[in-house]
Design a protein around this motif. Structure first.
Motif, short mmCIF file in Angstrom:
data_model
loop_
_atom_site.label_atom_id
_atom_site.label_comp_id
_atom_site.label_asym_id
_atom_site.label_seq_id
_atom_site.Cartn_x
_atom_site.Cartn_y
_atom_site.Cartn_z
N SER A 154 0.83 -1.20 0.00
CA SER A 154 0.00 0.00 0.00
C SER A 154 0.87 1.26 0.00
CB SER A 154 -0.94 0.00 1.20
OG SER A 154 -0.21 0.00 2.42
N THR A 203 2.29 1.66 -3.50
CA THR A 203 1.23 2.14 -4.38
C THR A 203 1.01 3.63 -4.20
OG1 THR A 203 0.11 -0.01 -4.37
CG2 THR A 203 -1.22 1.93 -4.96
N SER A 204 1.03 4.09 -2.94
CA SER A 204 0.85 5.51 -2.65
C SER A 204 2.01 6.33 -3.23
CB SER A 204 0.73 5.74 -1.15
OG SER A 204 0.53 7.11 -0.86
N ILE A 252 4.01 5.55 -5.83
CA ILE A 252 3.92 5.56 -7.29
C ILE A 252 2.82 6.49 -7.76
CG2 ILE A 252 3.43 4.17 -9.34
CD1 ILE A 252 6.13 3.53 -8.14
N ARG A 253 1.66 6.40 -7.12
CA ARG A 253 0.52 7.23 -7.52
C ARG A 253 0.82 8.71 -7.32
NH1 ARG A 253 -3.02 5.80 -3.93
NH2 ARG A 253 -3.76 3.97 -5.08
N THR A 254 1.38 9.05 -6.17
CA THR A 254 1.67 10.46 -5.88
C THR A 254 2.71 11.02 -6.84
OG1 THR A 254 1.14 10.15 -3.53
CG2 THR A 254 2.48 12.06 -4.12
N GLN A 282 3.38 10.01 -9.81
CA GLN A 282 2.77 10.14 -11.14
C GLN A 282 1.88 11.36 -11.23
OE1 GLN A 282 0.80 6.33 -11.54
NE2 GLN A 282 2.54 5.39 -12.59
N GLN A 283 1.09 11.62 -10.18
CA GLN A 283 0.21 12.78 -10.20
C GLN A 283 1.00 14.08 -10.29
OE1 GLN A 283 -2.00 12.12 -6.57
NE2 GLN A 283 -3.59 10.89 -7.59
N GLU A 325 7.97 2.52 -13.36
CA GLU A 325 7.67 2.00 -12.02
C GLU A 325 8.72 0.98 -11.59
OE1 GLU A 325 4.15 -0.67 -9.92
OE2 GLU A 325 3.63 0.74 -11.53
#
Length: 406
Positions: free
Chosen positions: A17, A20-21, A23-25, A27-28, A379
């Motif tokens: 988790s 995932t956070s 990578i997502r952050t 990317q944003q 990633e």
């Protein structure tokens, strides 16, 4: 070199988790920068259709972001052919400017000097300066070599600037080139060859504009060597400026070392069996860059000059290599930089969210992306950094010498 204690921030990488956070952050935040870059491109493009096409990104992006993340120089039609990939252009704010003329005198250029797809990049944690660049093209090889042949100066620590190097820093030159791509991969050209393949052989590299006033550069391969433990092909190369027309030498020759890591595929990561070799390569690069024993006047040289590093685009593998070097340096596995390391300026996007704010890998990658677009592009490259750091901290990186086979 081993340290059995894994830092708390690195232990978080065991949580899916958390990863995932991260990578997502990341990317944003990079999407926001990408929108700003897109909006900045219309500023230098004469085509009305191009400007109209970028109206949506211009209207939805903050003006301060457009200015801060501008790539207007790299997207200028005069410079587009110098970009290996159309979607990777250097930030104006941190781009490396190559001296425009009078190079034989070592004069510095103005801000409108020669263009090269390259950025000044500083390690967030480790503090060392690098030049992150795309692999040379036939028309950019001369500009690329000029960054090695002539004196260079890092930007100030707090405000990276496109201003060119000062000629007043005796002995401050790039001495080490790191190449993280093979010249051909999967049948495609990834990097232009700019020095001869045979020991003792010389080539002449001419300025891209055919200028009669700018010296050509004679490039001579002095020696080659292989470091098997680091999957490294090591070449020692000499550069000599020669007068236009007469081919008479100008000044003294300059020697640099070219270090090719041969086990890192494009868009991927090294195989598990090659990863200790990558760590050995990181250490080898750092050691050789600081070695001045073969120079006549070592006291006049910068003990740890900036390293120029490229893969093909100069963002994915290049960013991962710098991030890894930074975090190894910050934790004592590589030599520290000398003097005080002044913090880099804060991002206009604000700090990272609280749930990942203490993660040094996330901090490092986000900081690199502030300085050159798309750094640590994939990633898998993000995960590689966590995995290699864990390998080091649990003591699975054995001490290795630098002996090689000629």
């Amino acid at each position: 070199m081993a340290n059995a204690t894994i830092p708390q921030w690195l232990q978080l990488s065991n949580s899916s988790s958390h990863i995932t956070s991260v990578i997502r952050t990341l990317q944003q935040r990079e999407r926001t920068r990408s929108s700003a870059r897109s909006a900045s491109r219309h500023q230098s493009h004469p085509s009305r259709a191009h400007r109209v096409a970028h109206i949506p990104s211009t209207l939805t992006t903050k003006s301060e972001h457009v200015s801060y993340y501008s790539v207007s120089v790299g997207s200028n039609p005069d410079n587009v052919s110098c970009n290996r990939y159309s979607d990777i252009e250097p930030y104006d704010r941190t781009r490396v400017v190559v001296a425009a003329n009078d190079l034989e005198k070592g004069d510095s250029a103005t801000e409108c000097g020669r263009y090269l797809n390259a950025n000044w990049v500083r390690e967030r944690a480790g503090g060392k300066w690098w030049i992150a660049t795309q692999a040379p093209l036939p028309d950019t090889a001369h500009a690329y070599l000029c960054l090695i042949l002539y004196p260079i100066q890092c930007p100030t620590s707090t405000t990276p600037s496109p201003q060119p190097p000062s000629s007043g820093m005796q002995g401050s030159r790039v001495r080490t080139i790191v190449q993280l791509t093979r010249n051909f991969e999967d049948g495609m050209r990834k990097a232009h060859v700019y020095f001869p393949p045979l020991t003792g052989q010389s080539w002449l590299v001419y300025p891209e504009d055919g200028s009669r006033d700018t010296p050509a550069i004679e490039v001579t391969l002095l020696s080659t060597r292989t470091f098997d433990h680091a999957h490294c092909e090591h070449s020692t190369v000499s550069l000599q400026a020669v007068a236009p027309g007469t081919q008479e030498p100008i000044g003294e020759p300059v020697v640099f070392q070219h270090l090719l890591y041969a086990a890192w595929p494009d868009f991927g990561v090294p195989k598990p069996e090659d990863r200790v070799g990558l760590l050995n390569f990181v250490k080898l690069v750092d050691d050789l860059n600081r070695d001045v024993s073969g120079h006549a006047h070592p006291e006049t040289l910068d003990p740890s000059p900036p390293i120029m590093v490229n893969c093909s685009a100069g963002v994915g593998r290049t960013g991962a290599f710098i991030a890894l070097s930074s975090l190894l340096r910050a934790h004592g596995f590589l030599a520290p930089v000398q003097g005080q390391v002044v913090p880099l300026p804060p991002s206009p996007l604000g700090p990272l969210p609280e749930d990942i704010a203490d993660d040094l890998v996330a901090q490092e990658i986000d900081s690199l992306r502030e300085q050159r677009p798309a750094m640590v592009q994939k990633e898998g490259q993000v995960l590689l950094i966590y995995e290699l750091l864990t390998t080091v901290f649990v003591g699975q990186w054995p001490e290795s010498g630098v002996s090689g086979a000629g």
